[in-house]
Design a protein around this motif. Structure first.
Motif, PDB file in Angstrom:
ATOM      1  N   TYR A   9      -8.827   0.702  32.022  1.00 48.87           N
ATOM      2  CA  TYR A   9      -9.235  -0.487  32.707  1.00 48.87           C
ATOM      3  C   TYR A   9     -10.416  -0.247  32.869  1.00 48.87           C
ATOM      4  N   SER A  10     -11.161  -1.376  32.601  1.00 48.02           N
ATOM      5  CA  SER A  10     -12.923  -1.392  32.548  1.00 48.02           C
ATOM      6  C   SER A  10     -13.318  -2.660  33.600  1.00 48.02           C
ATOM      7  N   TYR A  11     -14.405  -2.273  34.364  1.00 51.92           N
ATOM      8  CA  TYR A  11     -14.941  -3.267  35.105  1.00 51.92           C
ATOM      9  C   TYR A  11     -16.489  -3.258  35.021  1.00 51.92           C
ATOM     10  N   ASN A  12     -17.154  -4.444  34.757  1.00 50.67           N
ATOM     11  CA  ASN A  12     -18.292  -4.724  34.755  1.00 50.67           C
ATOM     12  C   ASN A  12     -19.199  -4.432  36.184  1.00 50.67           C
ATOM     13  N   GLY A  62     -27.207  -2.100  36.372  1.00 52.30           N
ATOM     14  CA  GLY A  62     -26.105  -2.586  36.141  1.00 52.30           C
ATOM     15  C   GLY A  62     -25.156  -1.595  35.059  1.00 52.30           C
ATOM     16  N   GLY A  63     -23.919  -1.571  35.137  1.00 46.36           N
ATOM     17  CA  GLY A  63     -23.073  -0.796  34.058  1.00 46.36           C
ATOM     18  C   GLY A  63     -21.725  -0.945  34.138  1.00 46.36           C
ATOM     19  N   MET A  64     -20.829  -0.002  33.723  1.00 42.37           N
ATOM     20  CA  MET A  64     -19.374  -0.310  33.400  1.00 42.37           C
ATOM     21  C   MET A  64     -18.788   0.917  34.348  1.00 42.37           C
ATOM     22  N   THR A  78     -18.484   6.159  34.247  1.00 41.00           N
ATOM     23  CA  THR A  78     -19.446   5.403  34.236  1.00 41.00           C
ATOM     24  C   THR A  78     -20.332   5.330  33.298  1.00 41.00           C
ATOM     25  N   GLU A  79     -20.853   4.261  32.808  1.00 43.76           N
ATOM     26  CA  GLU A  79     -22.260   4.254  31.966  1.00 43.76           C
ATOM     27  C   GLU A  79     -23.159   3.079  32.481  1.00 43.76           C
ATOM     28  N   ASP A  80     -24.293   3.394  32.514  1.00 45.39           N
ATOM     29  CA  ASP A  80     -25.066   2.348  33.303  1.00 45.39           C
ATOM     30  C   ASP A  80     -26.285   2.334  32.469  1.00 45.39           C
ATOM     31  N   LYS A  81     -27.218   1.113  32.634  1.00 46.68           N
ATOM     32  CA  LYS A  81     -28.347   0.897  31.720  1.00 46.68           C
ATOM     33  C   LYS A  81     -29.678   1.385  32.468  1.00 46.68           C
ATOM     34  N   GLY A  82     -29.752   2.585  33.101  1.00 48.20           N
ATOM     35  CA  GLY A  82     -31.084   2.920  33.407  1.00 48.20           C
ATOM     36  C   GLY A  82     -31.156   2.796  35.265  1.00 48.20           C
ATOM     37  N   PRO A  83     -32.104   3.220  35.829  1.00 48.55           N
ATOM     38  CA  PRO A  83     -33.387   4.099  35.207  1.00 48.55           C
ATOM     39  C   PRO A  83     -33.075   5.449  35.181  1.00 48.55           C
ATOM     40  N   GLY A  84     -31.715   5.970  35.208  1.00 51.82           N
ATOM     41  CA  GLY A  84     -31.534   7.279  35.160  1.00 51.82           C
ATOM     42  C   GLY A  84     -31.779   8.133  36.265  1.00 51.82           C
ATOM     43  N   ILE A  85     -31.283   9.489  36.362  1.00 56.49           N
ATOM     44  CA  ILE A  85     -31.316  10.427  37.516  1.00 56.49           C
ATOM     45  C   ILE A  85     -32.648  11.319  37.122  1.00 56.49           C
ATOM     46  N   GLU A  86     -33.760  11.449  38.092  1.00 58.30           N
ATOM     47  CA  GLU A  86     -34.831  12.166  37.521  1.00 58.30           C
ATOM     48  C   GLU A  86     -34.389  13.789  37.697  1.00 58.30           C
ATOM     49  N   ASN A  87     -33.748  14.163  38.753  1.00 58.23           N
ATOM     50  CA  ASN A  87     -33.324  15.569  39.009  1.00 58.23           C
ATOM     51  C   ASN A  87     -31.787  15.755  39.397  1.00 58.23           C
ATOM     52  N   ILE A  88     -31.024  15.935  38.165  1.00 56.66           N
ATOM     53  CA  ILE A  88     -29.648  15.932  38.507  1.00 56.66           C
ATOM     54  C   ILE A  88     -29.008  17.011  39.821  1.00 56.66           C
ATOM     55  N   ASP A  89     -29.685  18.232  39.710  1.00 59.31           N
ATOM     56  CA  ASP A  89     -29.129  19.175  40.668  1.00 59.31           C
ATOM     57  C   ASP A  89     -29.651  18.673  42.009  1.00 59.31           C
ATOM     58  N   LEU A  90     -30.953  18.083  42.249  1.00 59.70           N
ATOM     59  CA  LEU A  90     -31.294  17.734  43.568  1.00 59.70           C
ATOM     60  C   LEU A  90     -30.134  16.536  43.896  1.00 59.70           C
ATOM     61  N   ALA A  91     -29.831  15.735  43.086  1.00 58.09           N
ATOM     62  CA  ALA A  91     -28.996  14.627  43.415  1.00 58.09           C
ATOM     63  C   ALA A  91     -27.525  14.932  43.523  1.00 58.09           C
ATOM     64  N   LEU A  92     -27.087  16.183  43.193  1.00 59.68           N
ATOM     65  CA  LEU A  92     -25.856  16.612  43.485  1.00 59.68           C
ATOM     66  C   LEU A  92     -25.783  17.451  44.645  1.00 59.68           C
ATOM     67  N   ARG A 130     -33.805   7.889  31.088  1.00 57.92           N
ATOM     68  CA  ARG A 130     -34.319   6.728  31.523  1.00 57.92           C
ATOM     69  C   ARG A 130     -33.746   5.671  30.978  1.00 57.92           C
ATOM     70  N   GLU A 131     -32.964   5.820  30.076  1.00 58.32           N
ATOM     71  CA  GLU A 131     -32.033   4.713  29.392  1.00 58.32           C
ATOM     72  C   GLU A 131     -30.948   4.538  29.968  1.00 58.32           C
ATOM     73  N   GLY A 132     -30.463   5.480  30.950  1.00 56.31           N
ATOM     74  CA  GLY A 132     -29.134   5.262  31.650  1.00 56.31           C
ATOM     75  C   GLY A 132     -28.387   6.769  31.877  1.00 56.31           C
ATOM     76  N   THR A 133     -27.305   6.714  32.714  1.00 57.22           N
ATOM     77  CA  THR A 133     -26.523   7.636  33.115  1.00 57.22           C
ATOM     78  C   THR A 133     -25.195   7.920  32.757  1.00 57.22           C
TER      79      THR A 133
END
Length: 144
Positions: A9-12, A62-64, A78-92, A130-133
């Motif tokens: 199942y996919s959702y935009n 935006g993404g899927m 999930t696949e998105d179009k950016g801007p990306g996560i600068e610091n994954i450890d901090l984001a967690l 930067r292209e996405g997550t």
């Protein structure tokens, strides 16, 4: 042995669309209920998919959102179009958020999205630039 994908199942998901936010994850939850998936697994998937969807709305361009069903597991991707996560450890880190004040005024951006996604998963993978997550979360299905 490779798992065979039974259905996807996919959702935009549109950036900043707080009106539609949650519709994809709600659809996933209802579909799993109709399939007879156990309540505990549905709860975990509902939390994961909602947090994933809201993160797409708040933080991406935006993404899927995908829900892949296998015989023994469910993957939320999930696949998105950016801007990306600068610091994954901090984001967690629980409570850390880059959400704007206007998003917080709407009741979002408490910094629990990624931590909750990881907490309720059996496997959690994330890659960002930067292209996405790209995030892939696996929940194993209970044996009946």
């Amino acid at each position: 042995m490779t798992d065979k994908l039974l259905i996807r199942y996919s959702y935009n998901i549109a950036a900043n669309d707080f009106i539609a936010a949650g519709k994809g994850s709600s659809s996933i939850k209802n579909t799993l209920k109709s399939m007879g998936i156990d309540a505990s697994t549905i709860r975990r998937i509902a939390i994961i998919s909602y947090e994933a969807e809201i993160n797409l709305v708040i933080h991406s361009y935006g993404g899927m959102l995908h829900c892949d069903l296998y015989e023994n597991k469910i993957d939320i991707i999930t696949e998105d179009k950016g801007p990306g996560i600068e610091n994954i450890d901090l984001a967690l880190t629980e409570g850390y958020s880059t959400a704007t004040e206007s998003v917080r005024e709407l009741g979002f951006g408490a910094g629990m999205g990624l931590p909750n996604m990881k907490k309720y998963s059996d496997d959690f993978d994330i890659a960002s630039s930067r292209e996405g997550t790209f995030i892939k979360i696996t929940v194993l299905l209970q044996e009946v």
